[in-house]
Design a protein around this motif. Sequence first.
Motif, PDB file in Angstrom:
ATOM      1  N   GLU A   9       0.818  -1.217   0.000  1.00 32.02           N
ATOM      2  CA  GLU A   9       0.000   0.000   0.000  1.00 32.02           C
ATOM      3  C   GLU A   9       0.849   1.264   0.000  1.00 32.02           C
ATOM      4  OE1 GLU A   9      -0.769  -2.741   1.395  1.00 32.02           O
ATOM      5  OE2 GLU A   9      -2.879  -3.111   0.955  1.00 32.02           O
ATOM      6  N   THR A  10       2.089   1.199   0.523  1.00 32.49           N
ATOM      7  CA  THR A  10       2.947   2.386   0.551  1.00 32.49           C
ATOM      8  C   THR A  10       3.687   2.593  -0.761  1.00 32.49           C
ATOM      9  OG1 THR A  10       4.630   1.010   1.591  1.00 32.49           O
ATOM     10  CG2 THR A  10       3.327   2.408   3.052  1.00 32.49           C
ATOM     11  N   LYS A  11       3.514   1.688  -1.696  1.00 36.26           N
ATOM     12  CA  LYS A  11       4.194   1.877  -2.994  1.00 36.26           C
ATOM     13  C   LYS A  11       3.455   2.937  -3.811  1.00 36.26           C
ATOM     14  CE  LYS A  11       6.431  -2.542  -3.939  1.00 36.26           C
ATOM     15  NZ  LYS A  11       6.579  -3.581  -4.961  1.00 36.26           N
ATOM     16  N   PRO A  12       4.176   3.950  -4.280  1.00 37.04           N
ATOM     17  CA  PRO A  12       3.505   5.043  -4.996  1.00 37.04           C
ATOM     18  C   PRO A  12       3.201   4.722  -6.459  1.00 37.04           C
ATOM     19  CG  PRO A  12       5.829   5.514  -4.801  1.00 37.04           C
ATOM     20  CD  PRO A  12       5.603   4.207  -4.089  1.00 37.04           C
ATOM     21  N   LEU A  13       3.788   3.667  -6.973  1.00 37.74           N
ATOM     22  CA  LEU A  13       3.566   3.305  -8.364  1.00 37.74           C
ATOM     23  C   LEU A  13       2.980   1.903  -8.443  1.00 37.74           C
ATOM     24  CD1 LEU A  13       5.882   5.501  -8.598  1.00 37.74           C
ATOM     25  CD2 LEU A  13       6.488   4.383 -10.739  1.00 37.74           C
ATOM     26  N   ARG A  14       2.041   1.746  -9.355  1.00 41.91           N
ATOM     27  CA  ARG A  14       1.493   0.414  -9.576  1.00 41.91           C
ATOM     28  C   ARG A  14       1.370   0.228 -11.080  1.00 41.91           C
ATOM     29  NH1 ARG A  14      -3.545  -2.414  -8.990  1.00 41.91           N
ATOM     30  NH2 ARG A  14      -4.662  -0.453  -9.176  1.00 41.91           N
ATOM     31  N   PHE A  15       2.217  -0.562 -11.647  1.00 38.65           N
ATOM     32  CA  PHE A  15       2.207  -0.808 -13.087  1.00 38.65           C
ATOM     33  C   PHE A  15       1.481  -2.112 -13.338  1.00 38.65           C
ATOM     34  CE2 PHE A  15       4.563  -2.661 -16.825  1.00 38.65           C
ATOM     35  CZ  PHE A  15       3.843  -1.949 -17.778  1.00 38.65           C
TER      36      PHE A  15
END
Lengths: 333, 355
Positions: free
Chosen positions: B264-270
């Motif tokens: 959830e703390t990851k700012p990018l989701r590819f």
Amino acid sequence: MTRIGIYSSAHIHAGAYAAALRALPGVEFAGVCDPEAKRGKAAAKAFGARYAASPEQLFDLGLDGVIICSENVHHRGDAERALAAGLGVLCEKPLATKPADALAMVRAAARARRPLMTAFPCRYSTPLREARRLVREGALGKVLAAQGTNRGMNPGGWFVDPELSGGGAVMDHTVHVVDVLRWILEDEVASVYAEATGASGEVEDHGLLLFRFEQGTSASLDCSWSRPGQSFPTWGDVTLSLIGEQGNLHIDAFRQHAMLYSERAKKGVQVDFADDINAGLIADFVAVLREEKIPEVDGIDGLRAVEVVDAAYRSLASARATNVRRAALGSRS
Amino acid sequence: MTPELLEPIAPAPPASPLAVAILGSGRMAEVHAASLAANPRFGRLVAVQGRNAAAAKKLAKAHGARATSDLAAVLSDPHVQAVVVATPTLTHRSLVLAALDAGKHVLVEKPLALSTAEAGEIVRAAEAQDRVVMVAHCVRWFHEVQALLGKLEQIGRPRVARASRVAGNPGGWYIDEQQSGGICFDLMVHDFDLLLWWFGAVERVHALATTRDAAHPEMYAQVVLRHTSGVLSYVEGSWLHPDGFATRVELAGAEGLLRFEMPETKPLRFVPLASKRIQKQGAEIPESPFRRSPYELQMEAFLAAALCGAPAPVGARAGFEAVAVAEAARASIASGQPCRPAVYAAPRARKGARS
């Protein structure tokens, strides 16, 4: 018309049950009685219900059933009195603080031939019912392990007085998830390991439990009163992760909410849009009183959860994994 | 005890960076090589030693270092000042002892060893030598963890901690208990280290485990720790989560709550098309974009300690304690009862020696 009363407003859930009674067609919310008259009168006023000065006066209102929301240690006496008066009983959880008391309640209900239900509203949670359906259909295969939480705020008041509550977070919050697991797995807890700590020394307010079920499933439960009362957006949670042979299932029973951040409140708050579990519980109690069905959750379920709590306290005393002692009962009628 | 934030140590640039050899050529060897490259003032990779000649050659070439399969040649090379042990855990004891014996500073992948008996040998050797031994408990350098640590005092007296670390089946040597020690040693040791660091010694451990695969009986474990400080900790470790890596930490105190969840703390989701998804093998390495990665900060701390002669932030003793909790967890899984972690016993002074 089904007539129902509430005996004692000690437990905070009395308000939710009162609201559910009011909303049900064909139900008359007959009145409230409380051994603490001041508290009872205030509750009756808040619920818009009649106040009865004694249990006898309450029962004389032509009740079919009574909902018992007294302090935990009083459940047995209050339930036995109502059952002896020929009323059906829905009793707040835990059913009792000791297995012997819970067993006596189950036997009193059998003798009186009246229904005894334990207030485990999670049984009426639509997400948890869906989880049970998936597991019973075999979507996960055998459930190998479970991780549960039932965390909340420290409720204070009589909950932290062991003379009235019988214990702290372990007494208050173990029974819900134990019941959900028994219901979903259709299995009994074989042994319990418990660790707990108490801030004030009166009762434990944080606890971690590990369970082994009869058919091998391992499980954990965090029953702590660990949610900050002033700053946290909600009272607490019920979550369950099931690790199965064929897949995993993650359940957050109160996930169905929006968030409100208002300058009129000091914190963000959850705006629930889930199906009302308390309404489901009360509707089931009413249907049982009308002899339309058997209870979804009964006194034996309450007893089994109390027996697990008892093993948890024996584990705390011995610092060992401890076997659950289950009372032998005849088959359910 | 109050754990301290890991402030970056910034010594004056040395005349020449530390010459480092990496033992191993797998996934973590690649990460450590990249972390060395990101710290050019303090360290440089000079050699990669590995049994897999092709992998060692490829990694060495990418960093302008030499590749070899000859361990003795690397350890006897006086120009090599430090080694990074990035091999399966089974080999840690012999490699760390050999490197110390050769006078090298050592950064060793977690866990330190497969038992407290092995870890104790390493602690004794490390304390007898004037060399840095640091255990790569990389999670201490995770930005999420540092953020929590910086606010720890805001929650009042800590009461209950929960840590969860779940992933898919990494396969290979990771799930071979003979080589890795299994999930308690390989995966959950990250959280054992964090909890020991924050809440101090553990006096009691109870654990339950399960699996989908009878050949590997401990693929999912739940562990409850009681710290001597009175804090309770719960740790979940899983290699039965096929939907990928996730980790959560929650610290509940008398006056508040601290928590984070990855991813959830990851700012990018590819989200690539299904046909473009790459099935990765081996252990997943969680990554979130930062100017300096946790592994780079960890490497800087190791190099700085070695160059300054300062104690490493995660020394052999800390590595021992995390191993002791993992060992107690496995003993509890086997016995069904709580176990007490082993405590490091310093060697007794020899007869006649002054203390």
